[in-house]
Design a protein around this motif. Structure first.
Motif, PDB file in Angstrom:
ATOM      1  N   SER A  90      88.158  40.639  20.777  1.00  0.00           N
ATOM      2  CA  SER A  90      88.172  40.835  19.326  1.00  0.00           C
ATOM      3  C   SER A  90      87.008  41.733  18.895  1.00  0.00           C
ATOM      4  O   SER A  90      87.057  42.350  17.844  1.00  0.00           O
ATOM      5  N   LEU A  91      85.958  41.762  19.690  1.00  0.00           N
ATOM      6  CA  LEU A  91      84.815  42.634  19.403  1.00  0.00           C
ATOM      7  C   LEU A  91      84.563  43.516  20.624  1.00  0.00           C
ATOM      8  O   LEU A  91      84.632  43.037  21.759  1.00  0.00           O
ATOM      9  N   ASP A  92      84.285  44.822  20.367  1.00  0.00           N
ATOM     10  CA  ASP A  92      84.090  45.753  21.483  1.00  0.00           C
ATOM     11  C   ASP A  92      82.628  46.008  21.780  1.00  0.00           C
ATOM     12  O   ASP A  92      82.242  46.247  22.917  1.00  0.00           O
ATOM     13  N   LEU A  93      81.831  46.021  20.729  1.00  0.00           N
ATOM     14  CA  LEU A  93      80.424  46.383  20.879  1.00  0.00           C
ATOM     15  C   LEU A  93      79.652  45.415  19.995  1.00  0.00           C
ATOM     16  O   LEU A  93      79.909  45.340  18.794  1.00  0.00           O
ATOM     17  N   VAL A  94      78.760  44.630  20.608  1.00  0.00           N
ATOM     18  CA  VAL A  94      78.106  43.574  19.834  1.00  0.00           C
ATOM     19  C   VAL A  94      76.592  43.611  19.997  1.00  0.00           C
ATOM     20  O   VAL A  94      76.074  43.879  21.081  1.00  0.00           O
ATOM     21  N   TRP A  95      75.918  43.360  18.886  1.00  0.00           N
ATOM     22  CA  TRP A  95      74.464  43.224  18.875  1.00  0.00           C
ATOM     23  C   TRP A  95      74.160  41.755  19.166  1.00  0.00           C
ATOM     24  O   TRP A  95      74.325  40.898  18.311  1.00  0.00           O
ATOM     25  N   PHE A  96      73.788  41.484  20.444  1.00  0.00           N
ATOM     26  CA  PHE A  96      73.561  40.108  20.866  1.00  0.00           C
ATOM     27  C   PHE A  96      72.070  39.791  20.952  1.00  0.00           C
ATOM     28  O   PHE A  96      71.238  40.699  21.099  1.00  0.00           O
ATOM     29  N   GLY A  97      71.752  38.507  20.938  1.00  0.00           N
ATOM     30  CA  GLY A  97      70.409  38.064  21.293  1.00  0.00           C
ATOM     31  C   GLY A  97      70.310  38.018  22.808  1.00  0.00           C
ATOM     32  O   GLY A  97      71.311  38.228  23.506  1.00  0.00           O
ATOM     33  N   GLY A  98      69.129  37.736  23.340  1.00  0.00           N
ATOM     34  CA  GLY A  98      68.956  37.719  24.785  1.00  0.00           C
ATOM     35  C   GLY A  98      69.941  36.775  25.457  1.00  0.00           C
ATOM     36  O   GLY A  98      70.725  37.175  26.326  1.00  0.00           O
ATOM     37  N   SER A 161      64.837  33.595  20.713  1.00  0.00           N
ATOM     38  CA  SER A 161      63.452  33.536  20.227  1.00  0.00           C
ATOM     39  C   SER A 161      63.199  32.267  19.431  1.00  0.00           C
ATOM     40  O   SER A 161      62.060  31.846  19.304  1.00  0.00           O
ATOM     41  N   GLY A 162      64.258  31.642  18.899  1.00  0.00           N
ATOM     42  CA  GLY A 162      64.077  30.454  18.066  1.00  0.00           C
ATOM     43  C   GLY A 162      64.323  29.162  18.814  1.00  0.00           C
ATOM     44  O   GLY A 162      64.169  28.079  18.265  1.00  0.00           O
ATOM     45  N   ARG A 163      64.759  29.245  20.094  1.00  0.00           N
ATOM     46  CA  ARG A 163      64.947  28.025  20.862  1.00  0.00           C
ATOM     47  C   ARG A 163      64.645  28.215  22.345  1.00  0.00           C
ATOM     48  O   ARG A 163      63.761  27.568  22.884  1.00  0.00           O
ATOM     49  N   LEU A 164      65.400  29.124  22.991  1.00  0.00           N
ATOM     50  CA  LEU A 164      65.347  29.192  24.455  1.00  0.00           C
ATOM     51  C   LEU A 164      63.931  29.432  24.993  1.00  0.00           C
ATOM     52  O   LEU A 164      63.418  28.637  25.773  1.00  0.00           O
ATOM     53  N   MET A 165      63.302  30.538  24.556  1.00  0.00           N
ATOM     54  CA  MET A 165      62.002  30.875  25.134  1.00  0.00           C
ATOM     55  C   MET A 165      60.909  29.891  24.696  1.00  0.00           C
ATOM     56  O   MET A 165      60.114  29.463  25.529  1.00  0.00           O
ATOM     57  N   PRO A 166      60.865  29.486  23.412  1.00  0.00           N
ATOM     58  CA  PRO A 166      59.873  28.461  23.057  1.00  0.00           C
ATOM     59  C   PRO A 166      60.043  27.190  23.895  1.00  0.00           C
ATOM     60  O   PRO A 166      59.064  26.631  24.390  1.00  0.00           O
ATOM     61  N   GLU A 297      68.467  35.141  32.045  1.00  0.00           N
ATOM     62  CA  GLU A 297      69.542  34.387  32.685  1.00  0.00           C
ATOM     63  C   GLU A 297      68.968  33.201  33.460  1.00  0.00           C
ATOM     64  O   GLU A 297      69.482  32.078  33.377  1.00  0.00           O
ATOM     65  N   ALA A 298      67.859  33.465  34.185  1.00  0.00           N
ATOM     66  CA  ALA A 298      67.253  32.386  34.975  1.00  0.00           C
ATOM     67  C   ALA A 298      66.775  31.256  34.063  1.00  0.00           C
ATOM     68  O   ALA A 298      67.004  30.073  34.343  1.00  0.00           O
ATOM     69  N   VAL A 299      66.127  31.624  32.943  1.00  0.00           N
ATOM     70  CA  VAL A 299      65.639  30.611  32.004  1.00  0.00           C
ATOM     71  C   VAL A 299      66.819  29.850  31.395  1.00  0.00           C
ATOM     72  O   VAL A 299      66.786  28.616  31.282  1.00  0.00           O
ATOM     73  N   GLY A 300      67.863  30.588  31.049  1.00  0.00           N
ATOM     74  CA  GLY A 300      69.049  29.966  30.464  1.00  0.00           C
ATOM     75  C   GLY A 300      69.658  28.941  31.410  1.00  0.00           C
ATOM     76  O   GLY A 300      70.035  27.844  31.013  1.00  0.00           O
ATOM     77  N   ARG A 301      69.696  29.293  32.695  1.00  0.00           N
ATOM     78  CA  ARG A 301      70.244  28.353  33.683  1.00  0.00           C
ATOM     79  C   ARG A 301      69.337  27.137  33.821  1.00  0.00           C
ATOM     80  O   ARG A 301      69.794  25.998  33.894  1.00  0.00           O
ATOM     81  N   GLN A 302      68.025  27.406  33.840  1.00  0.00           N
ATOM     82  CA  GLN A 302      67.075  26.305  33.996  1.00  0.00           C
ATOM     83  C   GLN A 302      67.201  25.296  32.856  1.00  0.00           C
ATOM     84  O   GLN A 302      67.102  24.093  33.061  1.00  0.00           O
ATOM     85  N   LEU A 303      67.428  25.792  31.641  1.00  0.00           N
ATOM     86  CA  LEU A 303      67.485  24.888  30.489  1.00  0.00           C
ATOM     87  C   LEU A 303      68.915  24.437  30.171  1.00  0.00           C
ATOM     88  O   LEU A 303      69.154  23.800  29.147  1.00  0.00           O
ATOM     89  N   GLY A 304      69.859  24.802  31.035  1.00  0.00           N
ATOM     90  CA  GLY A 304      71.227  24.308  30.853  1.00  0.00           C
ATOM     91  C   GLY A 304      72.024  25.035  29.787  1.00  0.00           C
ATOM     92  O   GLY A 304      73.100  24.595  29.404  1.00  0.00           O
ATOM     93  N   LYS A 305      71.510  26.169  29.269  1.00  0.00           N
ATOM     94  CA  LYS A 305      72.278  26.903  28.259  1.00  0.00           C
ATOM     95  C   LYS A 305      73.248  27.883  28.923  1.00  0.00           C
ATOM     96  O   LYS A 305      74.104  28.456  28.273  1.00  0.00           O
TER      97      LYS A 305
ATOM     98  N   ILE B 465      78.425  20.512  19.361  1.00  0.00           N
ATOM     99  CA  ILE B 465      78.049  21.882  18.986  1.00  0.00           C
ATOM    100  C   ILE B 465      77.151  22.497  20.066  1.00  0.00           C
ATOM    101  O   ILE B 465      77.327  23.645  20.471  1.00  0.00           O
ATOM    102  N   ASP B 466      76.190  21.695  20.555  1.00  0.00           N
ATOM    103  CA  ASP B 466      75.263  22.211  21.559  1.00  0.00           C
ATOM    104  C   ASP B 466      76.007  22.508  22.869  1.00  0.00           C
ATOM    105  O   ASP B 466      75.764  23.531  23.508  1.00  0.00           O
ATOM    106  N   ALA B 467      76.947  21.623  23.244  1.00  0.00           N
ATOM    107  CA  ALA B 467      77.703  21.844  24.478  1.00  0.00           C
ATOM    108  C   ALA B 467      78.582  23.085  24.345  1.00  0.00           C
ATOM    109  O   ALA B 467      78.700  23.873  25.284  1.00  0.00           O
ATOM    110  N   LEU B 468      79.169  23.281  23.154  1.00  0.00           N
ATOM    111  CA  LEU B 468      79.990  24.472  22.938  1.00  0.00           C
ATOM    112  C   LEU B 468      79.144  25.731  23.050  1.00  0.00           C
ATOM    113  O   LEU B 468      79.577  26.736  23.602  1.00  0.00           O
ATOM    114  N   SER B 469      77.916  25.664  22.525  1.00  0.00           N
ATOM    115  CA  SER B 469      77.086  26.869  22.538  1.00  0.00           C
ATOM    116  C   SER B 469      76.563  27.148  23.944  1.00  0.00           C
ATOM    117  O   SER B 469      76.129  28.247  24.232  1.00  0.00           O
TER     118      SER B 469
END
Lengths: 307, 508
Positions: A90-98, A161-166, A297-305, B465-469
């Motif tokens: 639905s979107l081709d080009l997106v401005w994403f966060g990290g 910046s508002g959750r993952l890295m902090p 990506e590594a941090v995201g995996r570590q924190l389960g996101k 919501i957190d699991a979906l994200s």
């Protein structure tokens, strides 16, 4: 009976009126899937709509002129919805966060990071505290242990910046979210809302994007007597443009490359370029590649996101 | 009869009883209050008086409103049709007349409950995974739970309005369908019509909430303004929404007085479709594959790992606590206000208050409450409860207007105080249907715990919501199962409660 019928006519007229007005005033481009393919651009929600509207009408025009294809901006107000919309095409080009950018690329094999802002290569978050909390500025990450037992609010659950890295830096220094008051952090929903809930005293500490903090301070929207920065995180990479893998196939060979150079070409020397860069809070866009985001990506995996 | 009434608690008092829950909630809020958000509240109030008139913004909000309306009207129309059909299939009366046994009704009811156990928002986010950003995703997200919910309400209405003519007609030996048409439909048609009308207001709010979570329309604009605390911009959207709500209500009011309601509704639907052709809303038929989502699910051993990730007892406990408190607040506040202000003249003002409470999306009221008090479960419950008291208040006032104030006047003439005559007059007359409706609201509130993550990230809803994200599909699956389980349990309890209520109502 006459009155009834008259009322029915009135209702029908009213509805027709509304519909005609709706048809005349809505200037959106027609439904998708017409002759020439449309480039759908989107962004994770990070700014107020008034700003987004100005930003994206300028940007759509700029890209449309440079690429000579119709460009349409699709508003999305939710991080995971933007990721899914990108995956489903639905979107081709997106401005994403990290984080969302990495999630989107993992779900869309072949997707490519095109560019980031000059400030994104060395992005930072700040921890802010309410004056009444008694928390003082700290010079080193290991003093983050002071946050144990405090009420802390992050921004959006998917925000880098508002959750993952902090959360990552807290965890590096031995503070888990379960150590916070109530056993869990709050999620204010946005960087601006984090400032509001910390300034009001509902939460003692908050973590947010430093760029948003600075612009709030500059605009006089922060009361320095009530809330101040206690720590700035080390740098990391954040926001970036990501393109779907099938752009070349749909728009012609080399199109992805063309999009990248169009983004990099936006310069403050033209009035439109100036508006765009000012609204993005950047001096220019710089090239970026997928590997720049390996750490996220590594941090995201570590924190389960990232699963 | 007099003895029986004496022995059972008076029904109107039951509507006020949940109000006791307000005492601890208010006590905790007073304890946790800090008032630090006063400047923000003032900004919010100023925004109401000085909404932004930026033409660019207004154009955008207007388009957003159209998208929200198209989604609301289409989903309302489709779910009403489906709901009526499924409602008849779920009615015990129908199966008893046709087959002589009611078990298929129970089967239908139980089969439908998983569909209404999942919040429209979760349906939206799940369907989005498969079909992408498409107008039909938002419509289907509302249609699925709404049809199932309406089916339940309609089945209940049919069963509790069982006509005395039914056995007589059956005895004449006419075909079952004809017997049902003659005996059942006239008895329930006004209740069904009322409920269908009420669902339009609900559909509008659901379409808005879907927008809040990223599926387009006015909700998206409101959420973006809220996220950046641009209250002037936000109020332009809220006023626009308020106008739309009033206009829809008026149109609906005049429609309900009409005979040819079906014809007009289909005209509305067609107009809505025509009007949407130029909107930034993709209504082409969606295509997608389930495979892409199933791929993500991956290994089976993740399923067990996901199950042990959560402290289920704590999460479910806090969800139930929020639901209970919010339901009590939502049920008790409208009758309390009615008794504080017992006069026909004040009803208009009261409906304004309920309208305002419905207007403010829950994430907004949660934020406004949060800047005035520390985060706690009662705070989350209050935010939810106030929003839903707006819905309950609307139902109460509508019921009271329909039954009229005759009973209050009679009691007053008999020498009772104004408050007593309203309590045992109009309030007593409507309390049976009001309490029955309140029991449906509990289900809705349970599902709505999804939207109060801001307050200390409590409950199943926030975990979802957190699991979906995190795209953690196994955890999402377990959480959805938990929601379904809780809803089934809640329904069994409320069904018992409703059956008892009906018995009492006969006494009254």
């Amino acid at each position: 009976m006459l009155v009834r019928e008259r009322r029915a006519v009135l209702v029908a007229c009213l509805l027709t009126g509304i519909t005609i007005a709706a048809t005349v005033t809505s200037c959106g481009s027609g439904p998708t899937g017409t002759e020439s393919p449309v480039l759908h651009i989107g962004a994770i929600p990070d700014q107020n709509p008034e700003k987004l509207n100005r930003l994206y009408s300028s940007l759509s025009d700029e890209l449309s002129d440079q690429l000579t294809v119709p460009v349409q901006y699709v508003p999305v107000s939710n991080y995971p919805a933007a990721v899914s919309a990108f995956r489903t095409g639905s979107l081709d080009l997106v401005w994403f966060g990290g984080l969302t950018g990495v999630q989107a690329r993992l779900q869309t094999p072949g997707a490519k990071v095109l560019a980031q802002r000059d400030i994104d290569a060395k992005f930072t978050s700040v921890f802010i505290a309410n004056g009444a909390s008694g928390l003082r500025p700290i010079s080193n990450g290991d003093q983050l242990t002071n946050l144990k037992g405090r009420r802390l609010s992050f921004g959006s659950e998917s925000s880098t910046s508002g959750r993952l890295m902090p959360q990552y830096f807290m965890s590096q220094n031995g503070v888990e979210t379960a150590d916070l008051a109530g056993g869990a952090p709050g999620f204010s929903g946005s960087h601006d809302a984090t400032i509001a809930v910390v300034q009001s005293g509902a939460y003692e500490v908050g973590a947010l994007n430093e760029q948003v903090w600075r612009s709030n301070v500059k605009d006089g929207r922060v009361d320095p007597n009530k809330v101040s920065v206690i720590w700035r995180t080390p740098t990391y990479v954040d926001y970036h443009w990501v393109a779907r893998p099938d752009l070349d196939e749909r728009f012609g060979n080399g199109f992805t490359k063309k999009v990248q150079s169009a983004l990099l070409k936006i310069s403050p020397t033209t009035p439109r370029g100036e508006t765009i860069l000012e609204l993005f809070g950047a001096a220019q866009f710089i090239p970026a590649q997928n590997s720049d985001y390996d750490k996220i990506e590594a941090v995201g995996r570590q924190l389960g996101k990232i699963r | 009869m007099a003895v029986q009434t004496f022995l059972k608690p008076a029904l109107p008092l039951l509507t006020l009883l949940p109000g006791l829950c307000l005492i601890p909630v208010v006590a905790i809020l007073v304890r946790d209050g800090h008032g630090g958000g006063l400047p923000l509240l003032i900004q919010f109030a100023q925004g109401a008086l000085q909404p932004s008139f930026d033409p660019n913004l207004l154009k955008n909000l207007w388009q957003g409103l159209q998208i929200t309306l198209v989604i609301a009207i289409l989903s309302w129309g489709i779910s009403s049709g489906l709901g009526v059909i499924l409602g008849f299939l779920g009615s015990r009366t129908l199966w008893r007349t046709v087959l002589g046994s009611a078990w298929p009704a129970l089967l239908f009811r139980r089969l439908l409950s998983p569909f209404r156990a999942i919040h429209e928002l979760i349906w939206g986010l799940l369907l989005l995974q498969i079909y992408g950003l498409n107008g039909w995703v938002a419509i289907a997200a509302i249609v699925i739970p709404y049809s199932a919910l309406m089916a339940r309400v309609i089945a209940d209405q049919i069963d509790c309005h069982e006509s005395p003519a039914l056995p007589v007609l059956q005895a004449t030996g006419g075909p079952a369908i004809a017997v049902l048409m003659t005996a059942v439909i006239p008895a329930v048609s006004s209740a069904i019509k009322n409920h269908i009308g009420h669902r339009l207001d609900c559909a509008l709010r659901s379409a808005l909430i879907l927008g809040v979570f990223g599926l387009g329309g006015l909700g998206t604009d409101l959420m973006l303004s809220l996220q950046s605390l641009q209250f002037h911009d936000m109020w332009s959207g809220l006023w626009l929404l308020a106008i739309a709500m009033v206009v829809l209500d008026q149109i609906l009011g005049s429609l309900q007085r009409k005979q040819r309601i079906g014809v007009v509704i289909s005209v509305v639907l067609m107009l809505a479709l025509v009007g949407s052709a130029t909107l930034n809303l993709d209504l082409s038929w969606p295509s997608g594959t389930l495979g892409s989502v199933l791929d993500v699910l991956g290994d089976d051993h993740n399923a067990a790992a996901a199950l042990f990730e959560l402290n289920w007892v704590a999460v479910i406990g806090s969800t139930l606590l929020i639901t209970l408190m919010a339901s009590c607040i939502a049920t008790a506040v409208p009758p309390l206000l009615l008794l504080l202000w017992p006069s026909p003249g004040s009803l208009r003002l009261q409906s304004l208050i309920w309208g305002a409470l419905r207007l403010l999306p829950t994430p907004l009221s949660a934020l406004l409450l949060l800047v005035m008090a520390k985060p706690s479960l009662p705070l989350a419950a209050l935010a939810l409860g106030l929003h839903h008291s707006g819905v309950m208040g609307r139902v109460l006032i509508k019921d009271i207007r329909e039954t009229g104030f005759g009973s209050a006047q009679t009691l007053e003439r008999g020498g009772a105080t104004v408050r007593m005559s309203w309590l045992y007059g109009p309030l007593a007359e409507v309390s049976r249907s009001y309490l029955a409706y309140a029991s449906y609201r509990c289900d809705v509130i349970l599902r709505d715990t999804v939207v109060v993550g801001i307050v200390g990230s409590a409950g199943l809803g926030w975990q979802l919501i957190d699991a979906l994200s995190s795209f953690h599909w196994w955890l999402v699956a377990w959480l959805v199962v938990a929601f379904i389980g809780l809803t089934l349990l809640g329904e069994t309890i409320t069904e018992r409660w409703q059956q008892r209520l009906n018995c009492k109502a006969v006494v009254l």
